[in-house]
Design a protein around this motif. Structure first.
Motif, mmCIF file in Angstrom:
data_model
loop_
_atom_site.group_PDB
_atom_site.id
_atom_site.type_symbol
_atom_site.label_atom_id
_atom_site.label_comp_id
_atom_site.label_asym_id
_atom_site.label_seq_id
_atom_site.Cartn_x
_atom_site.Cartn_y
_atom_site.Cartn_z
ATOM 1 N N ARG A 36 16.618 76.848 39.572
ATOM 2 C CA ARG A 36 17.630 77.858 39.889
ATOM 3 C C ARG A 36 17.889 78.769 38.691
ATOM 4 N N GLY A 37 16.789 79.131 38.035
ATOM 5 C CA GLY A 37 16.852 80.144 37.003
ATOM 6 C C GLY A 37 17.196 79.665 35.618
ATOM 7 N N GLY A 38 17.399 78.374 35.419
ATOM 8 C CA GLY A 38 17.771 77.904 34.083
ATOM 9 C C GLY A 38 17.575 76.413 33.934
ATOM 10 N N TRP A 39 18.134 75.873 32.855
ATOM 11 C CA TRP A 39 17.938 74.460 32.553
ATOM 12 C C TRP A 39 19.247 73.674 32.504
ATOM 13 N N ASP A 40 20.316 74.274 33.001
ATOM 14 C CA ASP A 40 21.611 73.588 33.028
ATOM 15 C C ASP A 40 21.538 72.273 33.796
ATOM 16 N N LYS A 41 20.787 72.280 34.907
ATOM 17 C CA LYS A 41 20.724 71.094 35.767
ATOM 18 C C LYS A 41 20.220 69.881 34.998
ATOM 19 N N GLY A 62 10.006 70.697 38.463
ATOM 20 C CA GLY A 62 9.800 71.056 37.066
ATOM 21 C C GLY A 62 8.394 70.848 36.578
ATOM 22 N N GLY A 63 7.601 70.087 37.316
ATOM 23 C CA GLY A 63 6.217 69.884 36.942
ATOM 24 C C GLY A 63 5.243 70.706 37.765
ATOM 25 N N THR A 64 5.753 71.613 38.604
ATOM 26 C CA THR A 64 4.875 72.410 39.456
ATOM 27 C C THR A 64 4.605 73.802 38.906
ATOM 28 N N GLY A 65 5.410 74.227 37.929
ATOM 29 C CA GLY A 65 5.266 75.580 37.414
ATOM 30 C C GLY A 65 5.974 76.615 38.254
ATOM 31 N N ARG A 66 6.710 76.186 39.259
ATOM 32 C CA ARG A 66 7.473 77.092 40.126
ATOM 33 C C ARG A 66 8.915 76.636 40.194
ATOM 34 N N ASP A 67 9.838 77.575 40.262
ATOM 35 C CA ASP A 67 11.259 77.261 40.422
ATOM 36 C C ASP A 67 11.538 77.063 41.902
ATOM 37 N N LEU A 68 11.463 75.811 42.342
ATOM 38 C CA LEU A 68 11.678 75.518 43.759
ATOM 39 C C LEU A 68 13.137 75.649 44.160
ATOM 40 N N GLY A 69 14.031 75.785 43.171
ATOM 41 C CA GLY A 69 15.449 75.902 43.476
ATOM 42 C C GLY A 69 15.789 77.144 44.265
ATOM 43 N N PHE A 70 14.935 78.180 44.192
ATOM 44 C CA PHE A 70 15.197 79.415 44.920
ATOM 45 C C PHE A 70 14.447 79.491 46.250
ATOM 46 N N ASP A 92 13.453 78.326 50.128
ATOM 47 C CA ASP A 92 14.019 77.667 51.304
ATOM 48 C C ASP A 92 13.481 76.245 51.375
ATOM 49 N N LEU A 93 14.335 75.306 51.738
ATOM 50 C CA LEU A 93 13.920 73.902 51.780
ATOM 51 C C LEU A 93 12.797 73.646 52.773
ATOM 52 N N ASP A 94 12.609 74.543 53.734
ATOM 53 C CA ASP A 94 11.551 74.366 54.728
ATOM 54 C C ASP A 94 10.252 75.071 54.348
ATOM 55 N N THR A 95 10.172 75.598 53.137
ATOM 56 C CA THR A 95 8.936 76.236 52.663
ATOM 57 C C THR A 95 7.825 75.207 52.570
ATOM 58 N N PRO A 96 6.661 75.437 53.198
ATOM 59 C CA PRO A 96 5.555 74.475 53.097
ATOM 60 C C PRO A 96 5.043 74.346 51.667
#
Length: 460
Positions: free
Chosen positions: A69-74, A316-324, A326-330
């Protein structure tokens, strides 16, 4: 008594609070937040040795995972592998307080120059009387790369080209720089070493120039036991050439069997033998005296797991920010230069439909979970063994509780069936596993034995 080969047992830990099953550290009995305490690790190692575990296996990272979600706070808010301490520093304390337990440490080719790394490992192997293993990784995130001066993540397959040169350097140092008998230590004559048996390696490659010689004399194993933890095509080819043990996270025995068979094929193509690599499957266990009790304990565990942090970890190990997303994205629509094996694992776990981002959080904690009585768990481990798995990397929800329960309740059943060792064999950890202290001649590292003699150097 079973005629099956022994299953090897490894405790999968990390010198941090929240390693794999995020949120479980908040359970009242959990002590993994005491990771700064040396006694925390020493007491765990002693318990593992009491249970005749083969290894304590330390995972490690050298940076944050990619943004969520754009950062490392989580990561900071939930303790997701930050703070995280260097496992190699505490390895000698564990070695001093145990006699037989193997100590596997993760170290990336990114984080340490091969000359200094080879020296550290030789020192630890001496200090432990030959009980060190190395888990070879390539750091599939941006932040670790930038921590070591790189502009960004090296492309996936190129990281394994890098790893090829890295292991080439350390093999030369461990196996070729010192001949047997080079260390004399004769007090009468005063002759401490034989310089004719100690050699500079004069390595010149794309990334490294290392003159040598190795500053440490040969340790009991020379080269530590070699683990590797990648299931991508490039990772499996690297394992086929180098690994003695591979950590896998297949979602089922049925999924593991073809992966293992194909990696064994690559092992043979690399000039080694099928069986030279032992496959350690990562599993976490919920144990009950009855199945009903086990299911109740599983429900309690589920309540403590933080699904959002689970997604953040794997994302975090995929190289993509999955936080943005949709949860139903394949999952299949996600392109990445990072750890492709992680997404492949999720895809394999979902049957009958495309895997989605939502499945990342739901399945990460469930797919490799085994729930049941000790007898039921033993039955399931036999299925994994039938698929080609030779070891189990036991993932914890709590420390020390997960391992105390497994040792007290499951190990006796496995021992009664002849599935795990009743006592340790003598010698180094490699001798305990294979019967030999040193790598076999067919391993690529063995090619450097005797390769740097004065005659060879003159010819070059």
């Amino acid at each position: 008594m079973s005629s099956r080969p022994l299953l090897r047992l490894s405790a999968f830990v990390m010198n941090t609070t929240s390693h794999i099953l995020h949120g479980a550290w908040r359970r009242p009995e959990a002590q993994q937040h005491n990771f700064n305490s040396l006694e925390h690790w020493v007491s765990l190692a002693r318990k593992l040795e009491e249970g005749k575990f083969d290894f304590i296996f330390f995972a490690d990272v050298v940076g944050l995972y990619d943004d969520y979600r754009g950062g490392w706070d989580k990561f900071v808010e939930t303790g997701l592998q930050i703070p995280s301490n260097d496992p190699s520093v505490i390895a000698s304390a564990i070695a001093y307080n145990t006699e037989n337990l193997g100590i596997a440490i993760t170290s990336s080719v990114l984080q340490d120059h091969p000359f200094s790394f080879a020296r550290r490992i030789s020192t630890l192997d001496h200090a432990s009387n030959g009980r060190i293993a190395w888990n070879i990784v390539t750091s599939p995130s941006q932040n670790p790369s930038r921590n070591f001066g790189l502009p960004g993540l090296t492309p996936h397959d190129e990281r394994y080209v890098w790893a090829d040169e890295y292991v080439d350097v350390v093999y030369k140092l461990w196996e070729g720089s010192w001949d047997d008998g080079a260390l004399i230590q004769d007090k009468t004559s005063g002759r401490h070493g034989d310089p004719s048996k100690i050699h500079k390696i004069n390595h010149e490659g794309k990334r490294y120039r290392v003159e040598g010689p190795h500053l440490a004399a040969p340790s009991p194993q020379r080269t530590p036991v070699l683990f590797q933890a990648g299931s991508s095509p490039a990772g499996r080819r690297f394992a086929a050439r180098n690994a003695e043990a591979q950590f896998i996270i297949s979602p089922s025995p049925e999924a593991a069997a073809p992966l293992i068979a194909d990696t064994d094929r690559l092992v043979v193509e690399a000039g080694r033998r099928a069986g030279d690599v032992t496959y350690f499957q990562g599993l976490n266990f919920v144990i009950g005296s009855t199945e009903e009790e086990a299911r109740r304990k599983e429900a309690e565990l589920e309540e403590s797991i933080d699904i959002d942090t689970m997604v953040a970890h794997l994302a975090g190990g995929t190289g993509r920010d999955l936080g943005f997303l949709d949860l139903d994205t394949p999952i299949g629509e996600i392109e990445s230069e990072a750890s492709r094996s992680l997404l492949q694992w999720v895809e394999e776990a979902v049957q009958g439909r495309p895997a989605t981002v939502r499945d990342v959080g739901l399945l990460t904690g469930r797919s490799s979970r085994v729930v049941g009585t000790p007898e039921q768990i033993a039955d399931i481990l036999e299925r994994w063994q039938d698929a080609g798995v030779g070891g189990i990397n036991v993932v914890n929800s709590t420390i020390p509780g997960s391992y105390v329960e497994f040792i007290d309740h499951v190990v006796p059943v496995l021992r009664e069936r002849g599935l795990v060792q009743r006592d340790y064999a003598d010698g180094t950890v490699r001798r305990k596993l294979t019967g030999d202290d040193l790598l076999p001649d067919r391993h690529p590292a063995a090619a450097y034995r005797g390769a740097f003699t004065p005659a060879v150097a003159a010819a070059d």
